[in-house]
Design a protein around this motif. Sequence first.
Motif, PDB file in Angstrom:
ATOM      1  N   ALA A   1     -16.975   9.172 -15.957  1.00  4.53           N
ATOM      2  CA  ALA A   1     -18.089   8.254 -16.189  1.00  4.53           C
ATOM      3  C   ALA A   1     -19.365   8.951 -15.742  1.00  4.53           C
ATOM      4  N   MET A   2     -20.505   8.393 -16.089  1.00  5.49           N
ATOM      5  CA  MET A   2     -21.782   8.983 -15.724  1.00  5.49           C
ATOM      6  C   MET A   2     -21.909   9.099 -14.203  1.00  5.49           C
ATOM      7  N   GLY A   3     -21.896  10.330 -13.703  1.00  5.48           N
ATOM      8  CA  GLY A   3     -22.062  10.561 -12.274  1.00  5.48           C
ATOM      9  C   GLY A   3     -20.855  10.254 -11.426  1.00  5.48           C
ATOM     10  N   GLY A   4     -19.719   9.962 -12.049  1.00  4.41           N
ATOM     11  CA  GLY A   4     -18.540   9.627 -11.252  1.00  4.41           C
ATOM     12  C   GLY A   4     -17.316   9.448 -12.125  1.00  4.41           C
ATOM     13  N   ILE A   5     -16.494   8.458 -11.788  1.00  3.14           N
ATOM     14  CA  ILE A   5     -15.274   8.190 -12.545  1.00  3.14           C
ATOM     15  C   ILE A   5     -15.210   6.708 -12.900  1.00  3.14           C
ATOM     16  N   ALA A   6     -14.517   6.411 -13.977  1.00  5.30           N
ATOM     17  CA  ALA A   6     -14.278   5.019 -14.359  1.00  5.30           C
ATOM     18  C   ALA A   6     -12.916   4.532 -13.859  1.00  5.30           C
ATOM     19  N   ALA A   7     -11.965   5.455 -13.744  1.00  8.83           N
ATOM     20  CA  ALA A   7     -10.621   5.078 -13.292  1.00  8.83           C
ATOM     21  C   ALA A   7      -9.841   6.325 -12.907  1.00  8.83           C
ATOM     22  N   LEU A   8      -8.886   6.135 -12.030  1.00  8.92           N
ATOM     23  CA  LEU A   8      -7.905   7.169 -11.703  1.00  8.92           C
ATOM     24  C   LEU A   8      -6.592   6.843 -12.396  1.00  8.92           C
ATOM     25  N   HIS A   9      -5.818   7.882 -12.694  1.00  5.74           N
ATOM     26  CA  HIS A   9      -4.457   7.695 -13.193  1.00  5.74           C
ATOM     27  C   HIS A   9      -3.510   8.356 -12.203  1.00  5.74           C
ATOM     28  N   VAL A  10      -2.488   7.616 -11.794  1.00  2.00           N
ATOM     29  CA  VAL A  10      -1.655   8.059 -10.677  1.00  2.00           C
ATOM     30  C   VAL A  10      -0.179   8.048 -11.056  1.00  2.00           C
ATOM     31  N   ALA A  11       0.605   8.744 -10.234  1.00  2.00           N
ATOM     32  CA  ALA A  11       2.049   8.835 -10.462  1.00  2.00           C
ATOM     33  C   ALA A  11       2.768   8.692  -9.124  1.00  2.00           C
ATOM     34  N   ARG A  12       4.033   8.359  -9.193  1.00  2.00           N
ATOM     35  CA  ARG A  12       4.874   8.304  -7.996  1.00  2.00           C
ATOM     36  C   ARG A  12       5.717   9.567  -7.958  1.00  2.00           C
ATOM     37  N   ARG A  13       5.786  10.186  -6.778  1.00  2.00           N
ATOM     38  CA  ARG A  13       6.563  11.420  -6.628  1.00  2.00           C
ATOM     39  C   ARG A  13       7.950  11.106  -6.076  1.00  2.00           C
ATOM     40  N   ASP A  14       8.960  11.628  -6.754  1.00  2.00           N
ATOM     41  CA  ASP A  14      10.339  11.504  -6.302  1.00  2.00           C
ATOM     42  C   ASP A  14      10.930  12.906  -6.286  1.00  2.00           C
ATOM     43  N   GLY A  15      10.877  13.543  -5.112  1.00  2.00           N
ATOM     44  CA  GLY A  15      11.267  14.938  -5.031  1.00  2.00           C
ATOM     45  C   GLY A  15      10.266  15.783  -5.790  1.00  2.00           C
ATOM     46  N   ASN A  16      10.728  16.544  -6.759  1.00  2.00           N
ATOM     47  CA  ASN A  16       9.831  17.347  -7.591  1.00  2.00           C
ATOM     48  C   ASN A  16       9.407  16.644  -8.869  1.00  2.00           C
ATOM     49  N   LYS A  17       9.880  15.428  -9.050  1.00  2.00           N
ATOM     50  CA  LYS A  17       9.596  14.689 -10.280  1.00  2.00           C
ATOM     51  C   LYS A  17       8.428  13.733 -10.079  1.00  2.00           C
ATOM     52  N   LEU A  18       7.524  13.667 -11.081  1.00  6.68           N
ATOM     53  CA  LEU A  18       6.432  12.706 -11.085  1.00  6.68           C
ATOM     54  C   LEU A  18       6.669  11.678 -12.191  1.00  6.68           C
ATOM     55  N   THR A  19       6.501  10.412 -11.839  1.00 12.29           N
ATOM     56  CA  THR A  19       6.618   9.321 -12.815  1.00 12.29           C
ATOM     57  C   THR A  19       5.298   8.578 -12.876  1.00 12.29           C
ATOM     58  N   TYR A  20       4.709   8.527 -14.061  1.00 15.59           N
ATOM     59  CA  TYR A  20       3.407   7.879 -14.241  1.00 15.59           C
ATOM     60  C   TYR A  20       3.512   6.382 -13.965  1.00 15.59           C
ATOM     61  N   VAL A  21       2.586   5.847 -13.144  1.00 19.37           N
ATOM     62  CA  VAL A  21       2.631   4.425 -12.780  1.00 19.37           C
ATOM     63  C   VAL A  21       1.345   3.678 -13.136  1.00 19.37           C
ATOM     64  N   GLY A  22       0.410   4.351 -13.839  1.00 21.72           N
ATOM     65  CA  GLY A  22      -0.708   3.599 -14.378  1.00 21.72           C
ATOM     66  C   GLY A  22      -2.079   3.971 -13.863  1.00 21.72           C
ATOM     67  N   LYS A  23      -3.017   3.067 -14.151  1.00 21.31           N
ATOM     68  CA  LYS A  23      -4.440   3.270 -13.920  1.00 21.31           C
ATOM     69  C   LYS A  23      -4.919   2.441 -12.734  1.00 21.31           C
ATOM     70  N   VAL A  24      -5.826   3.038 -11.949  1.00 17.64           N
ATOM     71  CA  VAL A  24      -6.482   2.337 -10.848  1.00 17.64           C
ATOM     72  C   VAL A  24      -7.971   2.306 -11.165  1.00 17.64           C
TER      73      VAL A  24
ATOM     74  N   ARG B   1       0.858  -1.182   0.000  1.00 17.24           N
ATOM     75  CA  ARG B   1       0.000   0.000   0.000  1.00 17.24           C
ATOM     76  C   ARG B   1       0.894   1.231   0.000  1.00 17.24           C
ATOM     77  N   GLU B   2       0.532   2.204  -0.841  1.00 17.09           N
ATOM     78  CA  GLU B   2       1.347   3.402  -1.003  1.00 17.09           C
ATOM     79  C   GLU B   2       0.446   4.559  -1.396  1.00 17.09           C
ATOM     80  N   THR B   3       0.921   5.773  -1.193  1.00 18.99           N
ATOM     81  CA  THR B   3       0.163   6.941  -1.635  1.00 18.99           C
ATOM     82  C   THR B   3       0.730   7.456  -2.946  1.00 18.99           C
ATOM     83  N   PHE B   4      -0.186   7.825  -3.870  1.00 22.42           N
ATOM     84  CA  PHE B   4       0.209   8.300  -5.186  1.00 22.42           C
ATOM     85  C   PHE B   4      -0.589   9.549  -5.541  1.00 22.42           C
ATOM     86  N   PRO B   5       0.049  10.603  -6.023  1.00 24.70           N
ATOM     87  CA  PRO B   5      -0.688  11.762  -6.539  1.00 24.70           C
ATOM     88  C   PRO B   5      -1.554  11.358  -7.731  1.00 24.70           C
ATOM     89  N   ILE B   6      -2.778  11.900  -7.762  1.00 28.12           N
ATOM     90  CA  ILE B   6      -3.686  11.637  -8.877  1.00 28.12           C
ATOM     91  C   ILE B   6      -3.389  12.643  -9.979  1.00 28.12           C
TER      92      ILE B   6
END
Length: 291
Positions: free
Chosen positions: A203-226, A192-197
Motif C-alpha cells: 500500500a502507499m507508504g506501507g502495507i494493506a495486509a500480511l499473509h501468514v502460514a503455520r509452520r509444522d517442522g519444515n512444512k508451511l501451511t498457508y492460514v490466510g490474511k491479516v 494468540r500465536e506466532t506465524f511466519p509471514i
Amino acid sequence: MPGFIPPQLATLRPKPPAGADWIHEIKFDGYRAQAHVSADGTKVYTRSGLNWTKRFPTIAAELAGAGIDQAVIDGEIVVVVGERTDFGALQADLAAGRYDRMLFYAFDLLHLDGHDLRKVPLRERKRLLQELMQRHKLAAPVLYSEHMDDGVSMFAGAERLNWEGIVSKRADAPYRSGDRSDSWQKIKTSKRETFPIVGFVPAMGGIAALHVARRDGNKLTYVGKVGTGFTMKVSADLRRRLDALPPPKTKLFAKKHIRAVEPTLVAHVEYRDITADGYLRHPSFKGLAED
C-alpha cells in the motif's frame, strides 16, 4: 402480534462485570434469530429482519407444533461441534441444505400472548421463557439458553472450552430494541500465536495486509490474511523490512496482488478461531516476534 423487533446488541468489553446485578450466558457463534410464533404460523427472522423460515425448517416446525398462542423469542441458531458452536459448520450445513444439526438456543422473550415484555426486567423475562418452553414441552432443536451468576467463572470456562466468549446482561434491565448499550456486554475469548509471514499486499507508504502460514517442522501451511492491527508507523516499518526480504524458494500461492517473501519474519497474531477451510478467523496483528 408485533412485526419484526430490531434486536438488542451487546457492547464489547475486556472482562465480565462483577456483582449480583448481572447474569452471564454463552456467546454463541451462529446466526442471531427471532422466532415469531402464533396461530397464523411461525416465522424465523435474521438479525436484520430477513425472513429465513425456509432455511431453518426443523426449528420452525418444532415451534409451530408446540401449541403456543403468541410469542416472540430471541435467540441464536447454531451447530455444535464437540463442546462448542461452530459458525463454519453452520454455514456449510446451510449451503448443503442439511438441518439435522441445527439448534435454536432461546435466551429472551419479547412478547407473550398479547403482552409486550420489553419493559419487564430480564430475569423475569427469562423465567417466563423457561416456563413457556417447559409448559409446551419444547425440545431439540429448540433449547433454553441457561445462564450463570458468576461471570468470572463462566468466562474461565469459556476460555477452557474454546467458546467464542460470554454475554453479560443486567438482570434488572429492560430490552432495548435496536440499542447497543452497556446493559448487554460481550466478552470474547481469543487465541494468540506466532506465524511466519509469507507475503504482503503493498500500500502507499506501507502495507494493506500480511499473509501468514503455520509452520509444522519444515512444512508451511498457508492460514490466510491479516488485515488489521497496524498503525501507520507499524505499517511503514513492516513495509521497509519486508521489502528487504528475497522472494521465497517455494510459493504457497500465486496471486498477483500479493508479494511473496521468504518467511524469515514472524508475526504475533491474535485470532478468534480457525475456519473449516483452515484460515484464521478475525485475525489481528500484534507485533513481530523479534526473538
